[in-house]
Scaffold this motif. Structure first.
Motif, PDB file in Angstrom:
ATOM      1  N   THR A 228       0.827  -1.210   0.000  1.00  0.00           N
ATOM      2  CA  THR A 228       0.000   0.000   0.000  1.00  0.00           C
ATOM      3  C   THR A 228       0.862   1.262   0.000  1.00  0.00           C
ATOM      4  O   THR A 228       2.060   1.223   0.279  1.00  0.00           O
ATOM      5  CB  THR A 228      -0.920   0.033   1.238  1.00  0.00           C
ATOM      6  OG1 THR A 228      -0.111   0.071   2.427  1.00  0.00           O
ATOM      7  CG2 THR A 228      -1.820  -1.178   1.283  1.00  0.00           C
TER       8      THR A 228
ATOM      9  N   SER B 162      -1.071   0.111   6.146  1.00  0.00           N
ATOM     10  CA  SER B 162      -2.022  -0.896   6.607  1.00  0.00           C
ATOM     11  C   SER B 162      -1.386  -2.279   6.663  1.00  0.00           C
ATOM     12  O   SER B 162      -2.056  -3.261   6.990  1.00  0.00           O
ATOM     13  CB  SER B 162      -3.249  -0.926   5.682  1.00  0.00           C
ATOM     14  OG  SER B 162      -2.853  -1.195   4.344  1.00  0.00           O
TER      15      SER B 162
ATOM     16  N   GLU C  70      -4.803   7.782   7.670  1.00  0.00           N
ATOM     17  CA  GLU C  70      -5.008   6.548   6.917  1.00  0.00           C
ATOM     18  C   GLU C  70      -5.340   6.894   5.467  1.00  0.00           C
ATOM     19  O   GLU C  70      -5.751   8.019   5.150  1.00  0.00           O
ATOM     20  CB  GLU C  70      -6.119   5.723   7.555  1.00  0.00           C
ATOM     21  CG  GLU C  70      -5.759   5.222   8.946  1.00  0.00           C
ATOM     22  CD  GLU C  70      -6.831   4.357   9.567  1.00  0.00           C
ATOM     23  OE1 GLU C  70      -7.923   4.230   8.954  1.00  0.00           O
ATOM     24  OE2 GLU C  70      -6.590   3.808  10.655  1.00  0.00           O
TER      25      GLU C  70
END
Length: 210
Positions: free
Chosen positions: A36, A63, A86
Motif C-alpha cells: 500500500t 495498513s 489513513e
C-alpha cells in the motif's frame, strides 16, 4: 453507489494546452496486490511549466508492514508514520490532483497500480491518460530499448543537465520527474512540430515496457 468518474482532458490539442499531474509514490513494497501507499507527492504542469505552488505532499499510515527492501530505499519506518492519516482520509486530496489531468510518472505502471486501488475503494472510476517519462527517454533515444529495465530518473535528470530534488522522497522525485518530462516533451516537439497531447500519450504507450 459509484461517484463521478475522474475526468480525462481533451487530448486533441497542443500538448501545452493540457494540464498534467506529475506523481511519485512510496509504498510498503512492490507487491501490487498487497502493498500500500505510504507517501504521495505531486506537482502540476500547466502551459508547459512546472507550477511549484501546486505541490501536494503527505505521508500515509501503512495498513501492512513496510518491507525491508522498501525501507532501505525511502527510509520510512512504521513508527515514523504513526501519526499519519489513513489512506481513506487522503483519497479526496489525491482525487483533487488527478481529476481532469494527464498522469505523468516515471515507470508509471507503479503509480497507476498503487493509485487505482484506493480510488476504487472510494468508488471513483479512473482510466487515466498516462505519460511515462521512462518511455519518453526510450522514445528520444536517451535510454536503450529492449533491456527490460527502466532508466534511472536521477541519472537521466543529470544527463539532461537538470536538478535532482531529494531522491527517494515522493515530492522530490515528482519534481525531478516533472522537469525531465518537460525537457523530453520539448525535445519531441522539436522533432514533431504541432505535437498534441494525444500524440504524446501515444508515444509513451508505444515505448512503455510490456
Amino acid at each position: 453507489m459509484l461517484k463521478p468518474a475522474l475526468e480525462v482532458p481533451d487530448l486533441d490539442v497542443a500538448w501545452r494546452d493540457v494540464e498534467y499531474c506529475v506523481v511519485d509514490v512510496e509504498t510498503t513494497g512492490l507487491d501490487l496486490r498487497r502493498d500500500t501507499l505510504i507517501s504521495f507527492g505531486s506537482v502540476l504542469v500547466k502551459s508547459g511549466r512546472v507550477h511549484v505552488s501546486s505541490c501536494e505532499s503527505f505521508e500515509i499510515k501503512p495498513s501492512r508492514p513496510i518491507s525491508i527492501g522498501a525501507m532501505t530505499v525511502h527510509g520510512l519506518r512504521e513508527q515514523d508514520l504513526d501519526d499519519a492519516p489513513e489512506l481513506g482520509q487522503v483519497t479526496d486530496r489525491i482525487v483533487a490532483q488527478l481529476d481532469g489531468r494527464v498522469l505523468v510518472a516515471h515507470a508509471a505502471w507503479v503509480e497507476r497500480a498503487f493509485l487505482t486501488r484506493p480510488l476504487r475503494a472510494a468508488r471513483r472510476r479512473w482510466k487515466p491518460a498516462v505519460v511515462d517519462t521512462a518511455a519518453l527517454l526510450r522514445a528520444t533515444g536517451l535510454a536503450p530499448s529492449g533491456t527490460g529495465y527502466e532508466p534511472d530518473i536521477e541519472v537521466s535528470a543529470k544527463h539532461l543537465g537538470l536538478c535532482v530534488h531529494t531522491p527517494h522522497q515522493a515530492l522530490g522525485d515528482a519534481l525531478t520527474t516533472g522537469e525531465v518530462f518537460l525537457a523530453l516533451t520539448t525535445k519531441l516537439e522539436q522533432q514533431q512540430p504541432g505535437l498534441t497531447a494525444h500524440r504524446l500519450v501515444a508515444i509513451s504507450d508505444e515505448h512503455t515496457l510490456t
